[in-house]
Design an enzyme around this catalytic site. Structure first.
Site, PDB file in Angstrom:
ATOM      1  N   ASP A  13      34.938  38.965  37.859  1.00  0.00           N
ATOM      2  CA  ASP A  13      35.654  40.231  38.034  1.00  0.00           C
ATOM      3  C   ASP A  13      37.084  39.970  38.476  1.00  0.00           C
ATOM      4  O   ASP A  13      37.324  39.274  39.457  1.00  0.00           O
ATOM      5  CB  ASP A  13      34.920  41.073  39.084  1.00  0.00           C
ATOM      6  N   HIS A  15      39.410  42.544  39.068  1.00  0.00           N
ATOM      7  CA  HIS A  15      40.005  43.778  39.586  1.00  0.00           C
ATOM      8  C   HIS A  15      40.648  43.517  40.948  1.00  0.00           C
ATOM      9  O   HIS A  15      39.961  43.256  41.925  1.00  0.00           O
ATOM     10  CB  HIS A  15      38.942  44.869  39.715  1.00  0.00           C
TER      11      HIS A  15
END
Length: 137
Positions: A13, A15
């Site tokens: 991930d 983000h």
């Protein structure tokens, strides 16, 4: 005494925005924040916690694979001598629409102390963290 927390985004991930928001909110609340960034392995969280003598590990996941990425984390913490470290997780933790109480139950079953749904205010996590660490507000 200032409490130290390790903050990061687990797995593949990338983000980063929420991670930066959490870092700032936690720092402003008086925590020593060790932000290990995005795309972090379980081992990176554990190593950072050991190196900094952290009081808590705060895991974010937004791409839906948190359950897979976090499996076994509590056991690895225990094996590394971090038996009493607080484990928090929040974000979009699973793929698809699932009942939140079921998701929370699964993560608590994996050893997380606190589990937060998407969109939770950082202030709620900070309040819980202070409570769990015995910090007077």
């Amino acid at each position: 005494m200032q409490k130290t927390v390790v903050l990061g985004v687990i797995g593949a991930d990338c983000h980063a925005v929420g991670n930066k928001i959490l870092e700032r909110a936690l720092s402003e609340a008086g925590f020593n924040v060790v932000n290990i960034g995005v795309m972090c392995s379980q081992e990176e969280f554990i190593n950072a916690a050991i190196e900094t003598n952290a009081d808590a590990i705060l895991v974010s996941s937004l791409y839906g694979h948190g359950e897979i990425d976090c499996r076994g984390l509590r056991e690895k913490c225990d094996e590394a001598g971090l038996k009493n470290i607080l484990l928090y997780i929040g974000g979009n933790l699973v793929v698809g629409k699932q009942d939140w109480s079921d998701v929370e139950k699964r993560f608590k079953g994996m050893g997380f102390n606190r589990v937060y749904p998407p969109g939770t205010s950082p202030q709620i996590g900070i309040r819980d963290l202070k409570r769990d660490l015995g910090i007077e507000d």
